[in-house]
Design a protein around this motif. Structure first.
Motif, PDB file in Angstrom:
ATOM      1  N   LYS A   4      54.687 -15.971  57.448  1.00  0.00           N
ATOM      2  CA  LYS A   4      54.275 -14.731  58.104  1.00  0.00           C
ATOM      3  C   LYS A   4      55.073 -13.557  57.542  1.00  0.00           C
ATOM      4  CE  LYS A   4      53.869 -12.599  62.643  1.00  0.00           C
ATOM      5  NZ  LYS A   4      53.987 -12.766  64.082  1.00  0.00           N
ATOM      6  N   TYR A   5      56.301 -13.822  57.137  1.00  0.00           N
ATOM      7  CA  TYR A   5      57.186 -12.789  56.606  1.00  0.00           C
ATOM      8  C   TYR A   5      57.479 -13.072  55.145  1.00  0.00           C
ATOM      9  CZ  TYR A   5      57.959 -11.530  61.454  1.00  0.00           C
ATOM     10  OH  TYR A   5      57.772 -11.142  62.753  1.00  0.00           O
ATOM     11  N   SER A   6      57.575 -12.013  54.351  1.00  0.00           N
ATOM     12  CA  SER A   6      57.919 -12.174  52.940  1.00  0.00           C
ATOM     13  C   SER A   6      59.435 -12.130  52.775  1.00  0.00           C
ATOM     14  CB  SER A   6      57.281 -11.062  52.099  1.00  0.00           C
ATOM     15  OG  SER A   6      57.893  -9.813  52.384  1.00  0.00           O
ATOM     16  N   VAL A   7      59.893 -12.630  51.658  1.00  0.00           N
ATOM     17  CA  VAL A   7      61.327 -12.576  51.343  1.00  0.00           C
ATOM     18  C   VAL A   7      61.785 -11.123  51.301  1.00  0.00           C
ATOM     19  CG1 VAL A   7      63.045 -13.088  49.575  1.00  0.00           C
ATOM     20  CG2 VAL A   7      61.274 -14.764  50.099  1.00  0.00           C
ATOM     21  N   GLU A   8      60.956 -10.255  50.750  1.00  0.00           N
ATOM     22  CA  GLU A   8      61.311  -8.835  50.651  1.00  0.00           C
ATOM     23  C   GLU A   8      61.481  -8.200  52.033  1.00  0.00           C
ATOM     24  OE1 GLU A   8      58.743 -10.271  48.971  1.00  0.00           O
ATOM     25  OE2 GLU A   8      59.624 -10.236  46.953  1.00  0.00           O
ATOM     26  N   GLU A   9      60.600  -8.548  52.985  1.00  0.00           N
ATOM     27  CA  GLU A   9      60.731  -8.020  54.347  1.00  0.00           C
ATOM     28  C   GLU A   9      62.028  -8.488  54.990  1.00  0.00           C
ATOM     29  OE1 GLU A   9      56.309  -7.668  56.219  1.00  0.00           O
ATOM     30  OE2 GLU A   9      56.919  -9.668  55.582  1.00  0.00           O
ATOM     31  N   ILE A  10      62.353  -9.741  54.800  1.00  0.00           N
ATOM     32  CA  ILE A  10      63.592 -10.283  55.376  1.00  0.00           C
ATOM     33  C   ILE A  10      64.803  -9.657  54.701  1.00  0.00           C
ATOM     34  CG2 ILE A  10      64.963 -12.377  55.684  1.00  0.00           C
ATOM     35  CD1 ILE A  10      62.269 -13.853  56.085  1.00  0.00           C
ATOM     36  N   GLN A  11      64.760  -9.469  53.391  1.00  0.00           N
ATOM     37  CA  GLN A  11      65.865  -8.803  52.694  1.00  0.00           C
ATOM     38  C   GLN A  11      66.090  -7.400  53.252  1.00  0.00           C
ATOM     39  OE1 GLN A  11      64.345  -9.226  48.645  1.00  0.00           O
ATOM     40  NE2 GLN A  11      66.184 -10.375  48.112  1.00  0.00           N
ATOM     41  N   LYS A  12      65.009  -6.677  53.491  1.00  0.00           N
ATOM     42  CA  LYS A  12      65.120  -5.311  54.021  1.00  0.00           C
ATOM     43  C   LYS A  12      65.760  -5.313  55.404  1.00  0.00           C
ATOM     44  CE  LYS A  12      62.423  -1.140  54.735  1.00  0.00           C
ATOM     45  NZ  LYS A  12      61.110  -0.509  54.650  1.00  0.00           N
ATOM     46  N   ILE A  13      65.336  -6.241  56.263  1.00  0.00           N
ATOM     47  CA  ILE A  13      65.923  -6.353  57.606  1.00  0.00           C
ATOM     48  C   ILE A  13      67.411  -6.672  57.506  1.00  0.00           C
ATOM     49  CG2 ILE A  13      65.948  -7.720  59.739  1.00  0.00           C
ATOM     50  CD1 ILE A  13      62.869  -8.091  59.279  1.00  0.00           C
ATOM     51  N   LEU A  14      67.777  -7.616  56.644  1.00  0.00           N
ATOM     52  CA  LEU A  14      69.189  -7.973  56.478  1.00  0.00           C
ATOM     53  C   LEU A  14      69.995  -6.805  55.925  1.00  0.00           C
ATOM     54  CD1 LEU A  14      68.879 -11.609  55.107  1.00  0.00           C
ATOM     55  CD2 LEU A  14      69.801 -10.907  57.324  1.00  0.00           C
ATOM     56  N   PHE A  15      69.428  -6.059  54.990  1.00  0.00           N
ATOM     57  CA  PHE A  15      70.124  -4.906  54.420  1.00  0.00           C
ATOM     58  C   PHE A  15      70.380  -3.848  55.496  1.00  0.00           C
ATOM     59  CE2 PHE A  15      70.147  -0.731  52.357  1.00  0.00           C
ATOM     60  CZ  PHE A  15      71.193  -0.904  51.466  1.00  0.00           C
ATOM     61  N   ASN A  16      69.367  -3.587  56.327  1.00  0.00           N
ATOM     62  CA  ASN A  16      69.469  -2.535  57.339  1.00  0.00           C
ATOM     63  C   ASN A  16      70.273  -2.951  58.571  1.00  0.00           C
ATOM     64  OD1 ASN A  16      67.961  -0.644  55.877  1.00  0.00           O
ATOM     65  ND2 ASN A  16      66.044  -1.459  56.644  1.00  0.00           N
ATOM     66  N   LYS A  17      70.132  -4.211  59.009  1.00  0.00           N
ATOM     67  CA  LYS A  17      70.746  -4.638  60.264  1.00  0.00           C
ATOM     68  C   LYS A  17      71.903  -5.621  60.097  1.00  0.00           C
ATOM     69  CE  LYS A  17      67.823  -5.234  63.751  1.00  0.00           C
ATOM     70  NZ  LYS A  17      66.728  -5.836  64.522  1.00  0.00           N
ATOM     71  N   GLY A  18      71.935  -6.346  58.990  1.00  0.00           N
ATOM     72  CA  GLY A  18      72.999  -7.321  58.767  1.00  0.00           C
ATOM     73  C   GLY A  18      72.685  -8.705  59.312  1.00  0.00           C
ATOM     74  N   GLU A  19      71.923  -8.749  60.405  1.00  0.00           N
ATOM     75  CA  GLU A  19      71.501 -10.032  60.982  1.00  0.00           C
ATOM     76  C   GLU A  19      70.306  -9.774  61.895  1.00  0.00           C
ATOM     77  OE1 GLU A  19      74.384 -10.579  64.838  1.00  0.00           O
ATOM     78  OE2 GLU A  19      75.138 -11.266  62.907  1.00  0.00           O
ATOM     79  N   PHE A  20      69.621 -10.829  62.279  1.00  0.00           N
ATOM     80  CA  PHE A  20      68.478 -10.677  63.174  1.00  0.00           C
ATOM     81  C   PHE A  20      68.250 -11.955  63.965  1.00  0.00           C
ATOM     82  CE2 PHE A  20      66.817 -12.105  59.089  1.00  0.00           C
ATOM     83  CZ  PHE A  20      65.957 -13.148  59.419  1.00  0.00           C
ATOM     84  N   ARG A  71      58.439 -21.141  58.854  1.00  0.00           N
ATOM     85  CA  ARG A  71      58.492 -21.544  60.267  1.00  0.00           C
ATOM     86  C   ARG A  71      58.781 -20.380  61.200  1.00  0.00           C
ATOM     87  NH1 ARG A  71      61.298 -27.361  61.138  1.00  0.00           N
ATOM     88  NH2 ARG A  71      59.941 -28.540  59.756  1.00  0.00           N
ATOM     89  N   ILE A  72      59.126 -19.211  60.640  1.00  0.00           N
ATOM     90  CA  ILE A  72      59.441 -18.057  61.476  1.00  0.00           C
ATOM     91  C   ILE A  72      58.150 -17.513  62.095  1.00  0.00           C
ATOM     92  CG2 ILE A  72      60.346 -15.698  61.530  1.00  0.00           C
ATOM     93  CD1 ILE A  72      62.240 -16.511  59.245  1.00  0.00           C
ATOM     94  N   ILE A  73      58.160 -17.422  63.420  1.00  0.00           N
ATOM     95  CA  ILE A  73      57.011 -16.919  64.167  1.00  0.00           C
ATOM     96  C   ILE A  73      57.136 -15.422  64.373  1.00  0.00           C
ATOM     97  CG2 ILE A  73      55.786 -17.015  66.381  1.00  0.00           C
ATOM     98  CD1 ILE A  73      56.974 -19.886  66.670  1.00  0.00           C
ATOM     99  N   ASN A  74      58.352 -14.994  64.724  1.00  0.00           N
ATOM    100  CA  ASN A  74      58.571 -13.600  65.066  1.00  0.00           C
ATOM    101  C   ASN A  74      60.027 -13.217  64.826  1.00  0.00           C
ATOM    102  OD1 ASN A  74      57.789 -11.081  66.137  1.00  0.00           O
ATOM    103  ND2 ASN A  74      58.663 -11.616  68.110  1.00  0.00           N
ATOM    104  N   ILE A  75      60.242 -11.997  64.373  1.00  0.00           N
ATOM    105  CA  ILE A  75      61.580 -11.439  64.224  1.00  0.00           C
ATOM    106  C   ILE A  75      61.718 -10.342  65.260  1.00  0.00           C
ATOM    107  CG2 ILE A  75      63.139 -10.144  62.727  1.00  0.00           C
ATOM    108  CD1 ILE A  75      61.895 -11.639  60.337  1.00  0.00           C
ATOM    109  N   GLU A  76      62.767 -10.447  66.083  1.00  0.00           N
ATOM    110  CA  GLU A  76      62.975  -9.453  67.147  1.00  0.00           C
ATOM    111  C   GLU A  76      63.545  -8.164  66.584  1.00  0.00           C
ATOM    112  OE1 GLU A  76      65.286 -11.104  70.331  1.00  0.00           O
ATOM    113  OE2 GLU A  76      63.885 -12.774  70.618  1.00  0.00           O
TER     114      GLU A  76
END
Length: 77
Positions: A4-20, A71-76
């Motif tokens: 559901k999520y791309s590696v690029e989307e997850i990288q962006k979230i990690l860059f901006n927030k550090g964790e999720f 397996r990720i359904i949703n990122i808060e």
């Protein structure tokens, strides 16, 4: 299983927030929650988890909560 999520989307979230916090389907097919602060891929991980995809994980003193991104359904937020 399609991610559901791309590696690029997850990288962006990690860059901006550090964790999720994320919800995922566990081995029993039920929904669980965990936290991630890194992307991980290695031969050891792919063999141990029988996957050839990039995973999210939480690293503090050790690496925990390893989950394939499909397996990720949703990122808060």
């Amino acid at each position: 299983m399609k991610s559901k999520y791309s590696v690029e989307e997850i990288q962006k979230i990690l860059f901006n927030k550090g964790e999720f916090v994320y919800a995922y389907k566990n081995d029993n097919g039920t929904e669980s929650k965990s936290i991630a602060n890194m992307l991980i891929f290695s031969k050891f991980i792919s063999d141990a988890f029988e996957t050839n995809e990039i995973c999210v994980a939480y690293e503090e003193y050790d690496i925990n909560s390893i989950t394939p991104i499909s397996r990720i359904i949703n990122i808060e937020d």
